[in-house]
Design an enzyme around this catalytic site. Structure first.
Site, PDB file in Angstrom:
ATOM      1  N   CYS A   1       1.024  -1.269  -0.055  1.00 56.99           N
ATOM      2  CA  CYS A   1       0.050   0.215   0.013  1.00 56.99           C
ATOM      3  C   CYS A   1       0.747   1.153  -0.182  1.00 56.99           C
ATOM      4  O   CYS A   1       1.366   1.687   1.109  1.00 56.99           O
ATOM      5  CB  CYS A   1      -0.930  -0.020   1.184  1.00 56.99           C
TER       6      CYS A   1
ATOM      7  N   CYS B   1      -0.318   4.239   2.141  1.00 61.56           N
ATOM      8  CA  CYS B   1      -0.276   3.890   3.607  1.00 61.56           C
ATOM      9  C   CYS B   1       1.314   3.942   3.952  1.00 61.56           C
ATOM     10  O   CYS B   1       1.443   4.676   5.118  1.00 61.56           O
ATOM     11  CB  CYS B   1      -0.758   2.687   3.833  1.00 61.56           C
ATOM     12  N   ASP B   2       2.009   3.408   3.336  1.00 64.62           N
ATOM     13  CA  ASP B   2       3.368   3.389   3.854  1.00 64.62           C
ATOM     14  C   ASP B   2       4.423   4.319   3.035  1.00 64.62           C
ATOM     15  O   ASP B   2       5.612   4.425   3.259  1.00 64.62           O
ATOM     16  CB  ASP B   2       3.998   1.986   3.602  1.00 64.62           C
TER      17      ASP B   2
END
Ligand code: NAP
Length: 303
Positions: free
Chosen positions: A132, A135-136
């Site tokens: 992701c 997200c990261d």
């Protein structure tokens, strides 16, 4: 007895909830984590008609949730642990221990990212390997990131990361992208994106954290190590059918077979969005599936 149980609160589930509630039946919408499903991994949705300003997935999901809420359905944040689905009886068991019956069920559990299954991938997940980018990605600000895959997810991830990272490699097993032309063209024009064609990862390398990806060129057979701080695996999705795969007819790709009414092989059970065998996986098609499924679920409940 609930009229319609909807499992999964992504675009398909939230739209099904909206349509079912407006149809005047009782609805329970079960979501295990947060609303939005796969779209929360998307930093910019540019192709949902009528919303051209490209909201991020969280923002669009929040609007879907608010809309369903206005119609009278709020998601219940409870995981579904078992489903027993027959023509005559549909039972839903929750992680809380509750079991309830519904007259119709709409399956909207979506899909999860596919893994490559190569050495080091599992061990280094969350230590440099991610599924992701939104997200990261921030963990790799100013560093080198590598995206694996050539589809829409991989290329939108690469475009997102190109704004954060000093360099983004895109490793693809062919020399032609699967991604839509608009994304592919944008990536080709981005200076800090470099394509590594005809290559597949053989291993993710590093002790406590990722340091490089061992690549094999599928044309020449040459093996080399690509130094990188982060790896974002975007090689497709796997429909989340674990709870139902022995009860419904599945397509050869593991998704649920439906007809044009979103009916599955079990009477009163419908499937919508990424979990079903669909030729196009977009927010707009997931929403359309949800609306169709709710319409015929209401009909089934009223028969
Ligand atoms: P996808 O379209 O299935 O693409 C997967 C990519 O990974 C392909 O390029 C494929 O290569 C490659 N791949 C598959 N298995 C591999 C392996 N074992 N080793 C190396 N490479 C491998 O998956 P996706 O990009 O996640 O998209 C899923 C669905 O969501 C699609 O329908 C997509 O259109 C949709 N989506 C849309 C948007 C958008 O519209 N903005 C954004 C994200 C996702 P090949 O090309 O050679 O098969």
């Amino acid at each position: 007895m609930t009229d319609i149980a909807i499992i999964g609160g992504g675009p398909a589930g939230l739209t099904a909830a909206l349509y079912a509630a407006r149809g005047g039946v009782s609805v329970r919408l079960l979501e295990e984590l947060f609303p939005g499903g796969q779209i929360v991994k998307t930093h910019c949705i540019e192709n949902y008609p009528g919303i051209s300003d490209g909201p991020d997935g969280y923002a669009l999901a929040a609007r879907f949730e608010e809309h369903a809420g206005k119609a009278g359905v709020a998601p219940e944040y409870a995981g579904v642990t078992a489903l027993s689905l027959t023509d005559d009886k549909k039972e839903i068991t929750l992680a809380t221990g509750e079991t309830f019956e519904a007259k119709a069920v709409i399956l909207c559990m979506g899909a999860s990212p596919r893994s490559l299954g190569v050495p080091g991938e599992r061990e280094l997940t969350t230590h440099g390997v991610s599924y992701c980018a939104t997200c990261d990605g921030a963990f790799f600000r100013g560093k080198i990131a590598t995206v694996i895959g050539g589809g829409d997810t991989a290329i939108s991830d690469a475009l997102y990361l190109s704004k954060l990272c000093s360099k983004v490699y895109v490793v693809h097993r062919r020399d032609e992208l699967r991604a839509s032309a608009v994304l592919a063209n944008a990536a080709r024009k981005t200076e800090n994106i470099e394509f590594v064609w005809n290559s597949v990862p053989e291993a993710f390398l590093g002790e406590d954290k990722l340091t490089a990806i061992r690549l094999k060129n599928v044309k020449t057979g040459e093996v080399s190590d690509l130094v990188t701080d982060g790896a974002f695996v975007a090689v497709g999705i796997v429909p989340k059918t674990d709870l139902v795969k022995d009860q419904l007819t599945l397509a050869s790709n593991g998704s649920i077979e439906t007809n044009e009414r979103m009916e599955t092989s079990v009477k009163g059970v419908f499937a919508a969005g990424d979990i079903r065998n669909t030729p196009l996986r977009q927010v707009v098609t997931a929403c359309a599936d949800g609306a169709i499924a709710a319409t015929y679920a209401i009909e089934a409940v009223r028969l």
